[in-house]
Scaffold this active site. Structure first.
Site, short mmCIF file in Angstrom:
data_model
loop_
_atom_site.label_atom_id
_atom_site.label_comp_id
_atom_site.label_asym_id
_atom_site.label_seq_id
_atom_site.Cartn_x
_atom_site.Cartn_y
_atom_site.Cartn_z
N ARG A 15 0.85 -1.20 0.00
CA ARG A 15 0.00 0.00 0.00
C ARG A 15 0.88 1.25 0.00
O ARG A 15 0.98 1.96 -1.00
CB ARG A 15 -0.94 -0.04 1.21
CG ARG A 15 -2.09 0.93 1.13
CD ARG A 15 -1.73 2.32 1.54
NE ARG A 15 -1.18 2.38 2.89
CZ ARG A 15 -0.52 3.43 3.36
NH1 ARG A 15 -0.34 4.49 2.63
NH2 ARG A 15 -0.03 3.41 4.58
N HIS A 211 4.70 3.98 12.88
CA HIS A 211 4.96 3.92 11.43
C HIS A 211 6.07 4.92 11.14
O HIS A 211 5.83 6.12 11.16
CB HIS A 211 3.65 4.26 10.71
CG HIS A 211 3.72 4.31 9.22
ND1 HIS A 211 3.07 3.40 8.42
CD2 HIS A 211 4.35 5.16 8.37
CE1 HIS A 211 3.29 3.69 7.14
NE2 HIS A 211 4.06 4.76 7.08
N CYS A 244 6.73 9.60 0.08
CA CYS A 244 5.58 10.49 0.25
C CYS A 244 5.73 11.57 -0.80
O CYS A 244 6.80 12.17 -0.94
CB CYS A 244 5.58 11.09 1.65
SG CYS A 244 4.30 12.34 1.88
ZN ZN Z 1 4.35 5.64 5.31
#
Ligand code: ZN
Length: 313
Positions: A15, A211, A244
């Site tokens: 993901r 995370h 990101c």
């Molecule tokens: Zn992440």
């Protein structure tokens, strides 16, 4: 915590990793990746995201991927849901755990999902309401991922009081558990300890996982800091896949292989076979040619005489 494990690892490469790669991974390769990691002992895999398929061709096969993953005995099948529509699709597909993410940083939230954190909270309430209508046997765990907890590339520092307030509101709204994410790789070990302690004071044991990204090389140092304040569940991705779009130069998530090596070295059982895990990298290099994979252990191998943590030690 499942039997035989001291720490739970959730693989998020399918993901978090795949949402940041240019190439679409073929469905069969994704299935092979999930099966191989589960066989290596990974207990939870975030297998896809239920974002609108038209906007994200990478996740066009989300339903098929969940259908495959849920046939694997003992595997907890997690998915990301960006909104109520995604949650409905994920539950119809049979996912075991839904993760909804909210950015603490208002600017990141607007850039990422075009909604303010407060609007996201409202969307989360709608998801909770919907989940309550699902028969108990099919009702998934509703997990919240707080992102940009340790800083934001747009806003810079993020206030701990904002993190605590939002965490409390989400649990109050009906979240089963909550994780803290260093989405852009700004966290340091001292900050990790401070923030986890502060959020735990607000929501207690519902604070479940960490995370971390390795953008500035502190990913595993942050894991050690989190362990010191009793965090026992971590997200990571095979080969450190991920990043990101709002974090230039981001090298991705903490590397699963290196994380397993760290934990086992510390005497903490992960339930994962390292050699089997490292072998799964081949699926990535073959199905995503040219994609940069990270990880020290895969390059150097385990130290001579290395022994994983033992339950009888
Ligand atoms: Zn992440």
């Amino acid at each position: 915590m499942s039997e035989g494990r001291d720490v739970e690892i959730s693989e998020v490469g399918l993901r978090d990793g795949l949402q940041n790669t240019d190439k679409v991974m073929p469905t069969e390769a994704k299935k092979g990746w999930i099966s191989a990691e589960a066989a290596a002992g990974v207990g939870e895999i975030e297998v896809c995201s239920f974002v609108p398929p038209k906007l994200f061709p990478q996740f066009l096969d989300a339903g098929e991927i969940v259908a495959h993953a849920t046939t694997i005995p003992g595997l907890a099948v997690a998915v990301l849901v960006p909104n109520l529509k995604g949650a409905e699709r994920a539950i119809a597909a049979g996912a075991h755990k839904l993760t909804f993410t909210i950015s603490v940083s208002r600017s990141h939230s607007l850039a990422n999902v075009r909604r303010e954190p407060g609007e996201q909270l409202e969307e989360f309430r709608r998801i909770v309401e919907y989940c309550r209508t699902v028969p108990a046997g099919r009702r998934p765990i509703l997990s919240v991922g707080l992102s940009t907890v340790f800083g934001c590339t747009i806003e810079g520092p993020v206030k701990e009081s904002d993190v605590c307030r939002l965490a409390a509101a989400l649990i109050e709204a009906g979240g089963d558990d909550l994780s803290l994410a260093d989405t852009v790789g700004y966290a340091n070990p001292a900050q990790v300890k401070r923030v986890f302690k502060a959020v735990r004071r607000e929501i207690g044991a519902k604070l479940s996982a960490a995370h971390f990204h390795n953008t500035r090389g502190l990913g595993l140092a942050n894991v050690v800091a989190a362990l010191e304040v009793d965090v026992r569940a971590f997200d990571s991705s095979l080969g450190g896949l991920g990043g990101c779009p709002f974090a230039p130069g981001a090298s991705g998530n903490v590397v699963t292989e290196d994380l397993v090596f760290l934990l086992e070295s510390l005497g903490l059982r992960t339930g994962i076979d390292l050699d089997q895990l490292i072998a799964v990298r081949r699926i990535l290099s073959e199905s995503l040619p040219g994609e940069q994979l990270y990880g020290h252990l895969a390059l150097a191998g385990a130290p001579k005489g290395f022994a994983p943590a033992r339950c009888d030690a």
